[in-house]
Design an enzyme around this catalytic site. Sequence first.
Site, PDB file in Angstrom:
ATOM      1  N   LEU A 148       0.820  -1.263  -0.064  1.00 26.87           N
ATOM      2  CA  LEU A 148       0.030  -0.112  -0.085  1.00 26.87           C
ATOM      3  C   LEU A 148       0.881   1.181   0.038  1.00 26.87           C
ATOM      4  O   LEU A 148       1.915   0.941   0.619  1.00 26.87           O
ATOM      5  CB  LEU A 148      -0.865   0.008   1.220  1.00 26.87           C
ATOM      6  CG  LEU A 148      -1.897  -1.052   1.113  1.00 26.87           C
ATOM      7  CD1 LEU A 148      -2.724  -0.854   2.832  1.00 26.87           C
ATOM      8  CD2 LEU A 148      -3.136  -1.180   0.207  1.00 26.87           C
ATOM      9  N   ASP A 149       0.471   2.183  -0.762  1.00 25.72           N
ATOM     10  CA  ASP A 149       1.242   3.457  -0.589  1.00 25.72           C
ATOM     11  C   ASP A 149       1.297   4.051   0.719  1.00 25.72           C
ATOM     12  O   ASP A 149       0.682   3.872   1.801  1.00 25.72           O
ATOM     13  CB  ASP A 149       0.606   4.743  -1.587  1.00 25.72           C
ATOM     14  CG  ASP A 149       0.688   4.315  -2.896  1.00 25.72           C
ATOM     15  OD1 ASP A 149       1.554   3.288  -3.439  1.00 25.72           O
ATOM     16  OD2 ASP A 149      -0.420   4.505  -3.754  1.00 25.72           O
ATOM     17  N   LYS A 150       2.425   4.937   0.951  1.00 19.53           N
ATOM     18  CA  LYS A 150       2.669   5.807   2.247  1.00 19.53           C
ATOM     19  C   LYS A 150       1.303   6.087   2.716  1.00 19.53           C
ATOM     20  O   LYS A 150       1.059   6.151   4.110  1.00 19.53           O
ATOM     21  CB  LYS A 150       3.903   6.513   2.135  1.00 19.53           C
ATOM     22  CG  LYS A 150       4.211   6.998   3.586  1.00 19.53           C
ATOM     23  CD  LYS A 150       5.386   7.881   3.433  1.00 19.53           C
ATOM     24  CE  LYS A 150       5.676   8.800   4.594  1.00 19.53           C
ATOM     25  NZ  LYS A 150       6.922   9.611   4.435  1.00 19.53           N
ATOM     26  N   THR A 196      -1.628   5.526   1.935  1.00 21.55           N
ATOM     27  CA  THR A 196      -2.940   4.808   2.029  1.00 21.55           C
ATOM     28  C   THR A 196      -3.019   4.035   3.273  1.00 21.55           C
ATOM     29  O   THR A 196      -2.154   3.580   3.770  1.00 21.55           O
ATOM     30  CB  THR A 196      -2.832   3.604   0.632  1.00 21.55           C
ATOM     31  OG1 THR A 196      -2.629   4.238  -0.448  1.00 21.55           O
ATOM     32  CG2 THR A 196      -4.298   2.891   0.715  1.00 21.55           C
ATOM     33  N   LYS A 226      -4.929   5.046  -8.096  1.00 23.59           N
ATOM     34  CA  LYS A 226      -4.833   6.295  -8.593  1.00 23.59           C
ATOM     35  C   LYS A 226      -4.655   6.563  -9.956  1.00 23.59           C
ATOM     36  O   LYS A 226      -5.128   7.559 -10.257  1.00 23.59           O
ATOM     37  CB  LYS A 226      -3.525   6.838  -7.601  1.00 23.59           C
ATOM     38  CG  LYS A 226      -3.789   6.948  -5.831  1.00 23.59           C
ATOM     39  CD  LYS A 226      -2.349   7.404  -5.393  1.00 23.59           C
ATOM     40  CE  LYS A 226      -2.586   7.094  -3.734  1.00 23.59           C
ATOM     41  NZ  LYS A 226      -1.391   7.153  -3.104  1.00 23.59           N
TER      42      LYS A 226
END
Length: 240
Positions: free
Chosen positions: A103-105, A107, A191
Amino acid sequence: MERIDKLLASQGTQSRSDIKKLIKSGLVTVNGEKVRDFSLKINPEKDMICINGNPVHIQKYVYLMMNKPSGIVCATKDKKEKTVIDIIPDEFKRKDIFPVGRLDKDTEGLLLITNDGAFAHKITSPEKNIYKTYHAVIDSGINENDIAAFESGITFRDGTKCKKAFLRQLNDEINPLVEVKICEGMFHQVKKMLTVRGKNVLYLKRVAIGGLYLDSALTKNSVRTLNDLDILTIFVDELH
Ligand code: URA
């Protein structure tokens, strides 16, 4: 090899301080010898551990659910930043655990953590068709064309084509909440897919993996072990 106090605590039945108390009272043995040192390194595959004379069945694999907060990187180690492994409470920590996918930072939400590579592969491999569900707040509403484009497979600027995905609007706010379901885990995929349709993502949270939803009782940053039913539920998804 693992520290005995950590290993026993990682089984989730007693806290690390309770384990230390048991060791202090001389109730823990390894291969018949009383343990005196909390930091004794043992081999969970070979050594026979007993508490109060009862053998302890050490689980080879661990399966954890985390409610990931924003601001934490999804990696096992990072030179500069705190990782999801760094924030796991001691009683769940094991040397060999890693996050299942990324997961992105920024998210939030459902993250699985394990030391079982085959399990992780079954979840992350796009061929296995395990859909991950995200909630995204975006800057404008979606229409039928956006939904159809997701279903027929979004193509990125570099020509990469995404697999079939699902898009649904959940409310009518100025910045609406949408649900996105994808079965791949490309970098910034949700995204980027929404960007292709002219939408900016203002907030992103993963709420489910397959049929398993983030436990609503799990506060941000916290972790719990998955039970057998949770694990089965991942692979039972109403979509497929
Ligand atoms: N897609 C994204 O864009 N970010 C995530 O963290 C996960 C999926």
